[in-house]
Design an enzyme around this catalytic site. Structure first.
Site, short mmCIF file in Angstrom:
data_model
loop_
_atom_site.label_atom_id
_atom_site.label_comp_id
_atom_site.label_asym_id
_atom_site.label_seq_id
_atom_site.Cartn_x
_atom_site.Cartn_y
_atom_site.Cartn_z
N GLY A 41 0.65 -1.26 -0.02
CA GLY A 41 -0.06 -0.20 0.17
C GLY A 41 0.62 1.30 0.12
O GLY A 41 2.06 1.51 -0.39
N GLY A 42 0.04 2.14 0.09
CA GLY A 42 0.95 3.29 0.36
C GLY A 42 2.07 3.84 1.29
O GLY A 42 3.39 4.42 1.27
N PHE A 43 2.06 3.15 2.62
CA PHE A 43 2.99 3.21 3.27
C PHE A 43 3.81 2.32 3.37
O PHE A 43 4.56 2.15 4.19
CB PHE A 43 2.22 4.10 4.69
CG PHE A 43 1.82 5.39 4.05
CD1 PHE A 43 2.29 6.28 4.24
CD2 PHE A 43 0.44 4.85 4.11
CE1 PHE A 43 1.87 7.81 4.28
CE2 PHE A 43 -0.24 5.97 3.55
CZ PHE A 43 0.37 7.52 3.76
N GLY A 44 3.71 1.00 2.87
CA GLY A 44 3.91 -0.21 3.20
C GLY A 44 3.02 -1.21 2.88
O GLY A 44 2.41 -1.24 2.27
N LYS B 289 1.20 -3.65 8.90
CA LYS B 289 0.79 -2.84 7.93
C LYS B 289 2.53 -2.78 8.36
O LYS B 289 2.55 -2.89 9.61
CB LYS B 289 0.55 -1.20 7.96
CG LYS B 289 1.04 -0.65 7.04
CD LYS B 289 -0.09 0.25 6.73
CE LYS B 289 -0.88 -0.38 5.19
NZ LYS B 289 -1.42 1.00 4.26
N ASP C 162 -5.78 10.49 2.60
CA ASP C 162 -5.42 9.73 1.64
C ASP C 162 -6.66 9.45 1.22
O ASP C 162 -6.17 7.76 1.06
CB ASP C 162 -3.96 8.63 1.73
CG ASP C 162 -3.20 8.33 0.32
OD1 ASP C 162 -3.45 8.92 -0.55
OD2 ASP C 162 -2.45 7.45 0.63
#
Ligand SMILES: *[C@@H]1O[C@H](CO)[C@@H](O)[C@H](O)[C@H]1NC(C)=O
Ligand SMILES: *[C@@H]1O[C@H](CO)[C@@H](O)[C@H](O)[C@H]1NC(C)=O
Length: 665
Positions: free
Chosen positions: A349-352, A369, A465
């Site tokens: 995903g966007g962060f990891g 996550k 986001d």
């Protein structure tokens, strides 16, 4: 005393017809032997002649036996016994033992060591001794012409054997001699048979489990009647000097003028259990082995412990203790995700990376996550924010359960959403398409979730986001917003003077690209893009489309301007949708994506529109459409000139969706 005598009479039987001795000891319990020196009978019933250093021991049948009776008949005799020689220290051998026929049962002058406790330097070899012996010699003494340090010999009056042979036995089956080791500690059987008619002395040896071999080890012609006196004593003698050696006799049978009875081997005593051999083995071999093993085990255990400590090391600072309940152990998360195995990977995903996991004790399904994060700066604020976000409870938010911190890594634990993210249904799997009813319910759910973040919780939370890939579907296909507040991580992690923009290209409000300040309006802008995504089944920027359709918002407003807004509806649905709702969602999407922040509705208003509690403001399609078109056309260059994720403040390229990369081509 009476009991002793009784046993003795039971054990010893005389074939008394001619006064010929005939006795048998299957073990020496209660035996009335004439013993001196170190000799003793152990509690097991074993005759122990010597055990320590500088000892001699004698054990003789107590009664004098007539060897040359007055009737002049030539005597014969036979005897057999079981013995064992056990070294206290391996390979530290000493002098042996002997079966002795002697005019006396006491040897006050007998010296230690190779004199076998019988002879001494003055009398050794002197024919006045009248002694015959069968030596079990475990010491090589060149002075007496010993053949080796492991032999059986016939000694007459001294220590130079008239006949000797290496300790071995004749194998009846193989037809050859097999070597034995006298000091092996094994029990052995020795037979001595003297035939007075033929002056034949035979000595036969075998391991205890082998019957008497057909062929003797030694067969010597010797006239014992010329050597021995009229009356004899029979018994055993042994001696030690510098090495402690155990000389055991376990059973003994003797008969004058006839075949000695066979020993009942099953009745022989066992060698002492906690005996010297066990002890020595334990000390000499066992102990070092145990010590080495133990040391190895301890080192391995420590190694494993340290390794597991490193493997599962976490970062835990004092200020975090207040967040204890929200803290997960890395080990649990590691176990839950099977070591962050690729097979458990739900998505990047966007962060990891996000992994599916099952918590060890509770068996709760979670999504973990994994965010790599170099900076510790601002971590405290971020964690407290994350923890406070963990207190958010809403059926349209993905529940944050807790966190774990490691060096350069932050792990967030969420409720597991079995149906994954919405974008998969919209874009990746057109086959398992969502119906309009499902889509509309998801839209309302996400709107409720965002309203809760903006207005209904105790403090304002910006999502920053919003996009289809951040909307997850629970088992009832309800839309739930995930990753809320996470964007703050990158604010905290950087210099507060420079404001980094966080979000995904195509969802970024124009003022955000200019000033970089996130507001509820910028969230609403992204929500508008999201509405169009869901209704049209297309990404905000789709480079695969024709030029006019590339920018979704422009294309939808173009459709509207042409009075055919429903042409923008997801073609995959055909006509299977509620036109009224579709029109509402498309128009609301455009309204939320208004280039002017002040023109955008609040989330509360959005909810009212969706619930039909309020009508959309009577925006002329020309007015809004023109504004969008002029704005977007005018800012095309700005949008498309973002060449990389770096300037957008993203930590790595995986955090920007494909649309951004292609948008920057
Ligand atoms: C043998 O022993 C006897 C009696 O002790 C002694 O008189 C004699 O001298 C000894 N013989 C030898 C050769 O030592
Ligand atoms: C048995 O022992 C003797 C003497 O120590 C040696 O010469 C012979 O080689 C040995 N035989 C076997 C089969 O080990």
């Amino acid at each position: 005393m009476f009991l002793k005598l009784l046993i003795w009479f039971l054990l010893i039987r005389y074939a008394s017809s001619e006064g010929d001795a005939d006795f048998i000891y299957n073990g020496f319990h209660g035996a009335n032997l004439s013993m001196d020196g170190a000799a003793k009978i152990t509690s097991e019933g074993v005759l122990l002649l010597t055990q320590s250093t500088h000892q001699k021991g004698h054990a003789f049948y107590p009664i004098r036996l007539p060897f040359k009776p007055s009737n002049g008949k030539v005597q014969s005799f036979s005897t057999n016994f079981v013995f064992a020689i056990v070294l206290q220290y391996p390979n530290v051998s000493s002098f042996g033992a002997a079966f002795v026929i002697s005019p006396s049962k006491e040897f006050p002058q007998g010296e230690l060591g190779n004199y076998l406790g019988i002879f001494n330097p003055n009398n050794v070899g002197n024919s006045t001794n009248h002694i015959a012996a069968i030596e079990l010699d475990t010491y090589l003494n060149p002075e007496y012409d010993d053949i080796n340090d492991n032999h059986i010999g016939i000694d007459i009056n001294g220590l130079k054997s008239i006949s000797s042979a290496p300790a071995s036995y004749f194998g009846n089956m193989s037809g050859g001699f097999k070597n034995l080791s006298l000091i092996s500690g094994e029990q052995m059987h020795l037979w001595v048979d003297y035939n007075g008619d033929q002056n034949q002395l035979n000595v036969t040896l075998s391991p205890i489990n082998v019957p008497k071999p057909d062929r003797p080890l030694l067969s010597s012609t010797v006239n014992l009647s010329s050597i021995l006196l009229d009356d004899i004593y029979v018994g055993f003698s042994s001696s030690t000097r510098t090495a402690p050696v155990y000389h055991y006799i376990l059973g003994w049978s003797f008969k004058m003028n006839g075949q000695a009875q066979a020993l009942d081997l099953s009745r022989l005593p066992k060698l002492p259990r906690m005996g010297p051999k066990k002890k020595s083995k334990l000390l000499i071999i066992g102990l070092p082995v145990i010590v080495v093993f133990f040391t190895f085990t301890v080192i391995s255990a420590v190694g494993l412990f340290v390794r597991s400590k490193i493997k599962f090391a976490e970062v835990l600072e004092d200020w975090e203790h207040e967040f204890g309940p929200h803290r997960f152990s890395y080990k649990d998360l590691f176990m839950a995700t099977k070591g962050f195995k690729d097979s458990e990977l739900l998505g990047v995903g966007g962060f990891g990376r996000v992994y599916r996991g099952v918590l060890p004790v509770s068996r709760l399904e979670v999504a973990v996550k994994r965010i790599s994060h170099e900076s510790r700066q601002g971590m405290r604020e971020f964690i407290s924010e994350i923890v406070s976000l963990g207190r958010l409870r809403h059926r349209n938010l993905v529940q944050l359960l807790g966190y774990c911190r490691r060096k350069r890594e932050l792990l967030l634990v969420y409720d597991f959403m079995p149906n994954g993210s919405l974008d998969r249904f919209l874009f990746d799997h057109p086959n398992s398409m969502l119906s309009w009813n499902q889509r509309f319910r998801i839209i309302k759910g996400v709107a409720l979730g965002l309203l809760y973040l903006h207005e209904e919780w105790e403090q304002l939370v910006l999502h920053r986001d919003i996009k289809a890939s951040n909307v997850l579907l629970d088992n009832e296909m309800n839309g739930r917003l995930g990753d809320f507040g996470l964007a703050r991580l990158y604010d905290h992690g950087t210099d507060p003077q420079t404001t980094h923009m966080v979000g995904t290209f195509g969802y970024l409000a124009p003022e955000l690209t200019r000033r970089g300040k996130a507001t509820t309006s910028t969230d609403v802008f992204a929500f508008g893009a999201f509405l169009l995504e869901v209704a049209c089944g297309r990404r905000p920027i789709d480079p695969r489309s024709s030029m006019e359709e590339e920018m979704l918002v422009e294309w939808v407003s173009e459709c509207w301007r042409r009075g055919k807004i429903l042409e923008a509806a997801d073609r995959k649905m055909g006509q299977e949708y509620n036109e009224e709702q579709m029109e509402l969602v498309l128009k609301l999407g455009l309204l939320c994506s208004h280039p002017v922040a002040a023109e955008r509705p609040s989330m509360r208003q959005v909810m009212q529109f969706l619930d039909r509690d309020a009508c959309l403001p009577d925006l002329s399609s020309d007015g809004l459409g023109a504004a969008i078109l002029s704005h977007h056309k005018g800012s095309d260059d700005i949008h498309l000139s973002y060449p990389s994720s770096f300037e957008l403040g993203f930590p790595n390229s995986s955090s920007i969706e494909g649309s951004v990369l292609s948008g920057g081509r």
